[in-house]
Scaffold this motif. Structure first.
Motif, PDB file in Angstrom:
ATOM      1  N   LEU A   1       0.700  -1.302  -0.018  1.00 54.95           N
ATOM      2  CA  LEU A   1      -0.021   0.069  -0.010  1.00 54.95           C
ATOM      3  C   LEU A   1       0.919   1.248   0.092  1.00 54.95           C
ATOM      4  CD1 LEU A   1      -2.850  -1.141   2.425  1.00 54.95           C
ATOM      5  CD2 LEU A   1      -2.761  -0.938  -0.047  1.00 54.95           C
ATOM      6  N   GLU A   2       1.910   1.171   0.762  1.00 57.20           N
ATOM      7  CA  GLU A   2       2.917   2.434   0.778  1.00 57.20           C
ATOM      8  C   GLU A   2       3.385   2.710  -0.656  1.00 57.20           C
ATOM      9  OE1 GLU A   2       5.662   1.482   3.992  1.00 57.20           O
ATOM     10  OE2 GLU A   2       4.359   1.676   5.179  1.00 57.20           O
ATOM     11  N   ILE A   3       3.723   1.853  -1.483  1.00 55.37           N
ATOM     12  CA  ILE A   3       4.233   1.983  -2.807  1.00 55.37           C
ATOM     13  C   ILE A   3       3.146   2.592  -3.724  1.00 55.37           C
ATOM     14  CG2 ILE A   3       4.639   0.809  -5.030  1.00 55.37           C
ATOM     15  CD1 ILE A   3       6.012  -1.502  -3.262  1.00 55.37           C
ATOM     16  N   ILE A   4       1.893   2.295  -3.439  1.00 50.21           N
ATOM     17  CA  ILE A   4       0.797   2.827  -4.121  1.00 50.21           C
ATOM     18  C   ILE A   4       0.610   4.450  -3.662  1.00 50.21           C
ATOM     19  CG2 ILE A   4      -1.584   2.747  -4.684  1.00 50.21           C
ATOM     20  CD1 ILE A   4      -1.526  -0.224  -4.268  1.00 50.21           C
ATOM     21  N   GLU A   5       0.953   4.539  -2.422  1.00 52.93           N
ATOM     22  CA  GLU A   5       0.389   5.720  -1.926  1.00 52.93           C
ATOM     23  C   GLU A   5       1.745   6.702  -2.202  1.00 52.93           C
ATOM     24  OE1 GLU A   5      -0.059   4.824   2.312  1.00 52.93           O
ATOM     25  OE2 GLU A   5      -2.243   3.958   1.586  1.00 52.93           O
ATOM     26  N   SER A   6       2.844   6.147  -2.551  1.00 58.23           N
ATOM     27  CA  SER A   6       4.045   6.990  -2.786  1.00 58.23           C
ATOM     28  C   SER A   6       3.748   7.777  -4.193  1.00 58.23           C
ATOM     29  CB  SER A   6       5.182   5.976  -3.134  1.00 58.23           C
ATOM     30  OG  SER A   6       5.286   5.434  -4.071  1.00 58.23           O
ATOM     31  N   VAL A   7       3.046   7.147  -4.961  1.00 55.90           N
ATOM     32  CA  VAL A   7       2.425   8.179  -6.447  1.00 55.90           C
ATOM     33  C   VAL A   7       1.294   9.111  -5.975  1.00 55.90           C
ATOM     34  CG1 VAL A   7       1.649   7.366  -8.567  1.00 55.90           C
ATOM     35  CG2 VAL A   7       3.332   5.875  -7.568  1.00 55.90           C
ATOM     36  N   PRO A   8       1.635  10.331  -6.541  1.00 61.70           N
ATOM     37  CA  PRO A   8       0.354  11.134  -6.675  1.00 61.70           C
ATOM     38  C   PRO A   8      -0.563  10.704  -6.903  1.00 61.70           C
ATOM     39  CG  PRO A   8       2.526  12.300  -7.516  1.00 61.70           C
ATOM     40  CD  PRO A   8       2.808  10.850  -7.474  1.00 61.70           C
ATOM     41  N   SER A   9      -1.780  11.010  -6.124  1.00 62.26           N
ATOM     42  CA  SER A   9      -3.126  10.312  -6.502  1.00 62.26           C
ATOM     43  C   SER A   9      -3.477  10.470  -7.819  1.00 62.26           C
ATOM     44  CB  SER A   9      -4.294  10.936  -5.541  1.00 62.26           C
ATOM     45  OG  SER A   9      -4.315  12.246  -5.462  1.00 62.26           O
ATOM     46  N   ARG A  10      -3.143  11.501  -8.400  1.00 56.93           N
ATOM     47  CA  ARG A  10      -3.797  11.909  -9.968  1.00 56.93           C
ATOM     48  C   ARG A  10      -3.105  10.975 -10.873  1.00 56.93           C
ATOM     49  NH1 ARG A  10       0.172  15.206  -9.325  1.00 56.93           N
ATOM     50  NH2 ARG A  10       1.796  15.481 -11.114  1.00 56.93           N
ATOM     51  N   LYS A  11      -2.237  10.132 -10.492  1.00 61.78           N
ATOM     52  CA  LYS A  11      -1.340   9.262 -11.431  1.00 61.78           C
ATOM     53  C   LYS A  11      -1.856   7.817 -10.953  1.00 61.78           C
ATOM     54  CE  LYS A  11       2.671  12.268 -12.206  1.00 61.78           C
ATOM     55  NZ  LYS A  11       4.177  12.031 -12.204  1.00 61.78           N
ATOM     56  N   ARG A  12      -2.287   7.840 -10.036  1.00 66.89           N
ATOM     57  CA  ARG A  12      -2.234   6.190  -9.467  1.00 66.89           C
ATOM     58  C   ARG A  12      -2.921   5.421 -10.585  1.00 66.89           C
ATOM     59  NH1 ARG A  12      -3.364   7.465  -3.216  1.00 66.89           N
ATOM     60  NH2 ARG A  12      -1.441   8.520  -2.906  1.00 66.89           N
ATOM     61  N   GLY A  13      -4.187   5.792 -11.204  1.00 65.26           N
ATOM     62  CA  GLY A  13      -4.992   5.071 -11.999  1.00 65.26           C
ATOM     63  C   GLY A  13      -4.388   4.714 -13.581  1.00 65.26           C
ATOM     64  N   ILE A  14      -3.409   5.506 -13.856  1.00 62.97           N
ATOM     65  CA  ILE A  14      -2.889   5.532 -15.215  1.00 62.97           C
ATOM     66  C   ILE A  14      -2.354   3.975 -15.304  1.00 62.97           C
ATOM     67  CG2 ILE A  14      -1.022   6.463 -16.915  1.00 62.97           C
ATOM     68  CD1 ILE A  14      -1.360   9.123 -14.993  1.00 62.97           C
ATOM     69  N   PRO A  15      -2.695   3.363 -16.534  1.00 65.08           N
ATOM     70  CA  PRO A  15      -1.862   2.152 -17.016  1.00 65.08           C
ATOM     71  C   PRO A  15      -0.514   2.691 -17.483  1.00 65.08           C
ATOM     72  CG  PRO A  15      -3.515   2.843 -18.509  1.00 65.08           C
ATOM     73  CD  PRO A  15      -3.858   3.768 -17.455  1.00 65.08           C
ATOM     74  N   ILE A  16       0.415   1.375 -17.547  1.00 64.14           N
ATOM     75  CA  ILE A  16       1.713   1.516 -18.192  1.00 64.14           C
ATOM     76  C   ILE A  16       1.881   0.791 -19.271  1.00 64.14           C
ATOM     77  CG2 ILE A  16       2.728   1.889 -15.663  1.00 64.14           C
ATOM     78  CD1 ILE A  16       3.937  -0.987 -16.060  1.00 64.14           C
ATOM     79  N   GLU A  17       2.641   1.322 -20.172  1.00 63.99           N
ATOM     80  CA  GLU A  17       2.902   0.385 -21.368  1.00 63.99           C
ATOM     81  C   GLU A  17       3.671  -0.862 -21.195  1.00 63.99           C
ATOM     82  OE1 GLU A  17       4.450   2.854 -24.519  1.00 63.99           O
ATOM     83  OE2 GLU A  17       3.243   4.642 -23.824  1.00 63.99           O
ATOM     84  N   THR A  18       3.183  -1.911 -21.233  1.00 60.90           N
ATOM     85  CA  THR A  18       3.784  -3.251 -20.876  1.00 60.90           C
ATOM     86  C   THR A  18       2.829  -4.249 -21.785  1.00 60.90           C
ATOM     87  OG1 THR A  18       4.463  -4.830 -19.353  1.00 60.90           O
ATOM     88  CG2 THR A  18       2.109  -3.595 -18.925  1.00 60.90           C
ATOM     89  N   GLN A  19       3.857  -5.429 -21.984  1.00 61.14           N
ATOM     90  CA  GLN A  19       3.112  -6.553 -22.505  1.00 61.14           C
ATOM     91  C   GLN A  19       2.626  -7.575 -21.370  1.00 61.14           C
ATOM     92  OE1 GLN A  19       3.001  -7.222 -26.005  1.00 61.14           O
ATOM     93  NE2 GLN A  19       3.619  -5.163 -25.877  1.00 61.14           N
ATOM     94  N   GLU A  20       2.841  -7.132 -20.164  1.00 66.88           N
ATOM     95  CA  GLU A  20       2.175  -8.239 -19.381  1.00 66.88           C
ATOM     96  C   GLU A  20       0.831  -7.899 -18.876  1.00 66.88           C
ATOM     97  OE1 GLU A  20       4.816  -8.400 -15.870  1.00 66.88           O
ATOM     98  OE2 GLU A  20       6.652  -8.167 -17.031  1.00 66.88           O
ATOM     99  N   ARG A  21       0.176  -8.607 -18.291  1.00 65.30           N
ATOM    100  CA  ARG A  21      -1.146  -8.520 -17.939  1.00 65.30           C
ATOM    101  C   ARG A  21      -1.743  -7.573 -17.166  1.00 65.30           C
ATOM    102  NH1 ARG A  21      -2.000 -13.128 -14.439  1.00 65.30           N
ATOM    103  NH2 ARG A  21      -1.496 -11.608 -12.713  1.00 65.30           N
TER     104      ARG A  21
END
Length: 175
Positions: free
Chosen positions: A20-40
């Motif tokens: 949870l701390e990793i997630i909270e370390s990201v500004p809340s406005r960015k937390r829902g952004i998907p990353i570009e990855t081939q992974e699921r």
């Protein structure tokens, strides 16, 4: 062997908090952004709902097993050999869930599983074949696989996502 139950509880809670701390370390406005990855798993929500669904499966196995049945594992219609298909189905099932909903759901399921662990003695948790439904294994292996060990996997996934989201390049698209 030291008290495996207490170690499991401690590691599970510590790893869960670290996640949870990793997630909270990201500004809340960015937390829902998907990353570009081939992974699921392309965002925090995907990782959290994966954990949530595995908690739910563990709870079903446990409930059915304690009722005297032999639970179908990992899930009806799936065998351990086609786990990738099951995990993809889980991913598809939760695409409409928000990150905040995912966090709430996962916090609740984490607590339910911690309560299950607490409800057993050290002997019940570590003794192989103590419960018929665990077959040749013990409760510890089921609990650890779906808590502390799974959280380590999730931490690694979320660290990659967090690094990507904190990167300056992403700022151009968010502002």
């Amino acid at each position: 062997m030291e008290d495996a139950k207490e170690t499991l509880l401690l590691n599970s809670d510590n790893n869960f908090k670290a996640l949870l701390e990793i997630i909270e370390s990201v500004p809340s406005r960015k937390r829902g952004i998907p990353i570009e990855t081939q992974e699921r798993d392309k965002n925090f929500r995907d990782v959290l709902m994966h954990l949530y669904e595995w908690h739910a499966m563990l709870e079903r196995w446990y409930r059915e097993g304690m009722d005297g049945d032999i639970p179908f594992m990992p899930a009806p219609g799936y065998k351990w050999g086609n786990i990738k298909l099951l995990n993809m189905q889980i991913w598809e099932n939760y695409q409409d869930v928000t990150l905040n909903q995912a966090i709430k759901k996962l916090k609740l399921s984490h607590e339910r599983v911690m309560d299950l662990i607490r409800s057993h003695t050290h002997e019940e948790i570590i003794t192989k074949k103590f419960y018929k439904w665990t077959k040749t294994s013990n409760l510890y292996s089921y609990f650890a696989a779906n808590t502390s060990n799974h959280y380590i996997w999730a931490i690694k996934k979320c660290e990659v996502i967090a690094i990507y989201l904190k990167d300056e390049e992403v700022d151009k698209f968010v502002k």
